[in-house]
Structures are given as C-alpha cells and as structure tokens.
Design a protein around this motif. Structure first.
Motif, PDB file in Angstrom:
ATOM      1  N   ALA A  21       0.835  -1.127  -0.191  1.00  0.00           N
ATOM      2  CA  ALA A  21      -0.127   0.015   0.070  1.00  0.00           C
ATOM      3  C   ALA A  21       0.936   1.172  -0.271  1.00  0.00           C
ATOM      4  O   ALA A  21       0.573   2.036  -0.703  1.00  0.00           O
ATOM      5  N   GLU A  22       2.089   1.268   0.618  1.00  0.00           N
ATOM      6  CA  GLU A  22       2.820   2.357   0.877  1.00  0.00           C
ATOM      7  C   GLU A  22       3.353   2.316  -0.443  1.00  0.00           C
ATOM      8  O   GLU A  22       3.642   3.841  -1.117  1.00  0.00           O
ATOM      9  N   GLU A  23       3.975   1.375  -1.047  1.00  0.00           N
ATOM     10  CA  GLU A  23       4.486   1.526  -2.428  1.00  0.00           C
ATOM     11  C   GLU A  23       3.631   2.106  -3.415  1.00  0.00           C
ATOM     12  O   GLU A  23       3.986   3.065  -4.166  1.00  0.00           O
ATOM     13  N   LEU A  24       2.375   1.714  -3.475  1.00  0.00           N
ATOM     14  CA  LEU A  24       1.616   2.148  -4.391  1.00  0.00           C
ATOM     15  C   LEU A  24       1.095   3.557  -4.145  1.00  0.00           C
ATOM     16  O   LEU A  24       1.060   4.278  -4.988  1.00  0.00           O
ATOM     17  N   THR A  25       1.017   4.026  -2.930  1.00  0.00           N
ATOM     18  CA  THR A  25       0.743   5.331  -2.579  1.00  0.00           C
ATOM     19  C   THR A  25       1.755   6.296  -3.212  1.00  0.00           C
ATOM     20  O   THR A  25       1.635   7.427  -3.591  1.00  0.00           O
ATOM     21  N   GLU A  26       2.853   5.743  -2.914  1.00  0.00           N
ATOM     22  CA  GLU A  26       4.296   6.594  -3.408  1.00  0.00           C
ATOM     23  C   GLU A  26       4.140   6.788  -4.911  1.00  0.00           C
ATOM     24  O   GLU A  26       4.446   8.003  -5.516  1.00  0.00           O
ATOM     25  N   LYS A  27       3.869   5.688  -5.623  1.00  0.00           N
ATOM     26  CA  LYS A  27       3.882   5.742  -6.985  1.00  0.00           C
ATOM     27  C   LYS A  27       2.844   6.419  -7.656  1.00  0.00           C
ATOM     28  O   LYS A  27       3.031   7.321  -8.702  1.00  0.00           O
ATOM     29  N   ASN A  28       1.756   6.609  -6.837  1.00  0.00           N
ATOM     30  CA  ASN A  28       0.497   7.361  -7.238  1.00  0.00           C
ATOM     31  C   ASN A  28       1.016   8.918  -7.030  1.00  0.00           C
ATOM     32  O   ASN A  28       0.444   9.605  -7.898  1.00  0.00           O
ATOM     33  N   LYS A  29       1.424   9.260  -6.190  1.00  0.00           N
ATOM     34  CA  LYS A  29       1.985  10.731  -5.867  1.00  0.00           C
ATOM     35  C   LYS A  29       3.066  10.996  -6.728  1.00  0.00           C
ATOM     36  O   LYS A  29       2.914  12.298  -7.439  1.00  0.00           O
ATOM     37  N   GLU A  30       3.755  10.106  -7.494  1.00  0.00           N
ATOM     38  CA  GLU A  30       4.892  10.438  -8.469  1.00  0.00           C
ATOM     39  C   GLU A  30       3.970  10.692  -9.827  1.00  0.00           C
ATOM     40  O   GLU A  30       4.429  10.732 -11.086  1.00  0.00           O
ATOM     41  N   GLY A  31       2.937   9.863  -9.856  1.00  0.00           N
ATOM     42  CA  GLY A  31       2.027   9.801 -11.149  1.00  0.00           C
ATOM     43  C   GLY A  31       2.611   8.559 -12.015  1.00  0.00           C
ATOM     44  O   GLY A  31       2.421   8.615 -13.423  1.00  0.00           O
ATOM     45  N   SER A  32       3.033   7.720 -11.390  1.00  0.00           N
ATOM     46  CA  SER A  32       3.748   6.457 -12.222  1.00  0.00           C
ATOM     47  C   SER A  32       2.946   5.215 -12.150  1.00  0.00           C
ATOM     48  O   SER A  32       3.501   4.077 -12.300  1.00  0.00           O
ATOM     49  N   LEU A  33       1.663   5.134 -11.771  1.00  0.00           N
ATOM     50  CA  LEU A  33       0.922   3.649 -11.601  1.00  0.00           C
ATOM     51  C   LEU A  33       0.513   3.492 -12.836  1.00  0.00           C
ATOM     52  O   LEU A  33       0.091   4.069 -13.604  1.00  0.00           O
ATOM     53  N   THR A  34       0.543   2.071 -12.961  1.00  0.00           N
ATOM     54  CA  THR A  34      -0.059   1.473 -14.135  1.00  0.00           C
ATOM     55  C   THR A  34      -1.560   1.358 -13.999  1.00  0.00           C
ATOM     56  O   THR A  34      -2.023   1.383 -12.638  1.00  0.00           O
ATOM     57  N   LEU A  35      -2.338   1.158 -14.816  1.00  0.00           N
ATOM     58  CA  LEU A  35      -3.781   0.961 -14.800  1.00  0.00           C
ATOM     59  C   LEU A  35      -3.926  -0.366 -13.496  1.00  0.00           C
ATOM     60  O   LEU A  35      -4.882  -0.243 -12.670  1.00  0.00           O
ATOM     61  N   GLU A  36      -3.313  -1.307 -13.541  1.00  0.00           N
ATOM     62  CA  GLU A  36      -3.360  -2.519 -12.766  1.00  0.00           C
ATOM     63  C   GLU A  36      -3.120  -1.973 -11.452  1.00  0.00           C
ATOM     64  O   GLU A  36      -3.896  -2.432 -10.208  1.00  0.00           O
ATOM     65  N   GLU A  37      -2.108  -1.087 -10.974  1.00  0.00           N
ATOM     66  CA  GLU A  37      -1.801  -0.646  -9.887  1.00  0.00           C
ATOM     67  C   GLU A  37      -2.607   0.155  -9.394  1.00  0.00           C
ATOM     68  O   GLU A  37      -3.055   0.391  -8.030  1.00  0.00           O
ATOM     69  N   ARG A  38      -3.301   1.133 -10.155  1.00  0.00           N
ATOM     70  CA  ARG A  38      -4.238   2.011  -9.688  1.00  0.00           C
ATOM     71  C   ARG A  38      -5.488   1.259  -9.318  1.00  0.00           C
ATOM     72  O   ARG A  38      -6.074   1.750  -8.366  1.00  0.00           O
ATOM     73  N   ASN A  39      -5.847   0.141 -10.023  1.00  0.00           N
ATOM     74  CA  ASN A  39      -7.021  -0.756  -9.396  1.00  0.00           C
ATOM     75  C   ASN A  39      -6.846  -1.225  -8.374  1.00  0.00           C
ATOM     76  O   ASN A  39      -7.561  -1.447  -7.329  1.00  0.00           O
ATOM     77  N   GLN A  40      -5.244  -1.977  -7.998  1.00  0.00           N
ATOM     78  CA  GLN A  40      -5.062  -2.438  -6.776  1.00  0.00           C
ATOM     79  C   GLN A  40      -5.153  -1.161  -5.597  1.00  0.00           C
ATOM     80  O   GLN A  40      -5.700  -1.593  -4.582  1.00  0.00           O
ATOM     81  N   LEU A  41      -4.681  -0.368  -5.740  1.00  0.00           N
ATOM     82  CA  LEU A  41      -4.702   0.706  -4.875  1.00  0.00           C
ATOM     83  C   LEU A  41      -6.211   1.252  -4.333  1.00  0.00           C
ATOM     84  O   LEU A  41      -6.334   1.479  -3.248  1.00  0.00           O
ATOM     85  N   GLN A  42      -7.138   1.374  -5.427  1.00  0.00           N
ATOM     86  CA  GLN A  42      -8.388   1.673  -5.261  1.00  0.00           C
ATOM     87  C   GLN A  42      -9.010   0.475  -4.248  1.00  0.00           C
ATOM     88  O   GLN A  42      -9.805   0.873  -3.431  1.00  0.00           O
ATOM     89  N   GLU A  43      -8.758  -0.648  -4.689  1.00  0.00           N
ATOM     90  CA  GLU A  43      -9.214  -2.001  -3.876  1.00  0.00           C
ATOM     91  C   GLU A  43      -8.764  -1.797  -2.604  1.00  0.00           C
ATOM     92  O   GLU A  43      -9.853  -1.905  -1.707  1.00  0.00           O
ATOM     93  N   MET A  44      -7.622  -1.260  -2.122  1.00  0.00           N
ATOM     94  CA  MET A  44      -7.032  -1.327  -0.738  1.00  0.00           C
ATOM     95  C   MET A  44      -7.805  -0.200  -0.043  1.00  0.00           C
ATOM     96  O   MET A  44      -8.205  -0.419   0.869  1.00  0.00           O
ATOM     97  N   MET A  45      -7.907   0.924  -0.866  1.00  0.00           N
ATOM     98  CA  MET A  45      -8.513   1.993  -0.222  1.00  0.00           C
ATOM     99  C   MET A  45      -9.898   1.824   0.216  1.00  0.00           C
ATOM    100  O   MET A  45     -10.358   2.060   1.203  1.00  0.00           O
ATOM    101  N   ASN A  46     -10.720   1.115  -0.917  1.00  0.00           N
ATOM    102  CA  ASN A  46     -12.183   0.621  -0.449  1.00  0.00           C
ATOM    103  C   ASN A  46     -12.092  -0.322   0.842  1.00  0.00           C
ATOM    104  O   ASN A  46     -13.136  -0.114   1.754  1.00  0.00           O
TER     105      ASN A  46
END
Length: 87
Positions: free
Chosen positions: A39-64
């Motif tokens: 979750a921390e890794e994906l959050t950091e990548k999100n801040k950098e704007g470098s998430l793939t679509l799969e990672e974005r979906n995974q992060l959203q699932e974690m947030m939900n």
C-alpha cells in the motif's frame, strides 16, 4: 436496525460482520506487513504519477477495503462503549 431492503449491500455486509465477529476481533484486525508495504509503495507511485492501470485498480481496492475496515472498527468501538468489553 433497518431492514435488509432498506440497507445498501455495503451496510448490510457491515452489519453481518458485526453480528459474526466480536468488537475485540474487529479491533484486532491488522493488515499484514506485506500488505502495508505494498500500500505504501502504491501510494508513493501514485504521488509520482507513475501507477499502471493495474496498480491503480489495486490501490483503489485497498482504499475501499480500508474504508470498510475503518467503518467496522468505529462501529466496534461504539458497541464496546455501549455494552462494555465482552471479555
């Protein structure tokens, strides 16, 4: 308590879990170290704007899931305050 027909599926599921688990069990839940690190890794990548679509979906699932767990924990704390600890 509202009837099942009046409740959203989300709230109905929360009610179900609250009936099946003790407040203490709900409050004791913690994500694994690996899940927290991811979750921390994906959050950091999100801040950098470098998430793939799969990672974005995974992060959203974690947030939900985190929102659901937080709701459960708040409800568990309310139950403990209303009825005292069920030790």
């Amino acid at each position: 308590m509202a009837t099942a027909r009046e409740m959203s599926p989300y709230k109905s599921f929360v009610e179900y879990l609250l009936e099946k688990m003790t407040p203490e069990e709900i409050l004791a839940y913690k994500a694994s170290d690996a899940e927290q690190e991811r979750a921390e890794e994906l959050t950091e990548k999100n801040k950098e704007g470098s998430l793939t679509l799969e990672e974005r979906n995974q992060l959203q699932e974690m947030m939900n899931l985190e929102a659901l767990i937080n709701l459960l924990k708040v409800r568990a704390m309310v139950e403990l305050k209303k009825h005292g600890s069920r030790s």
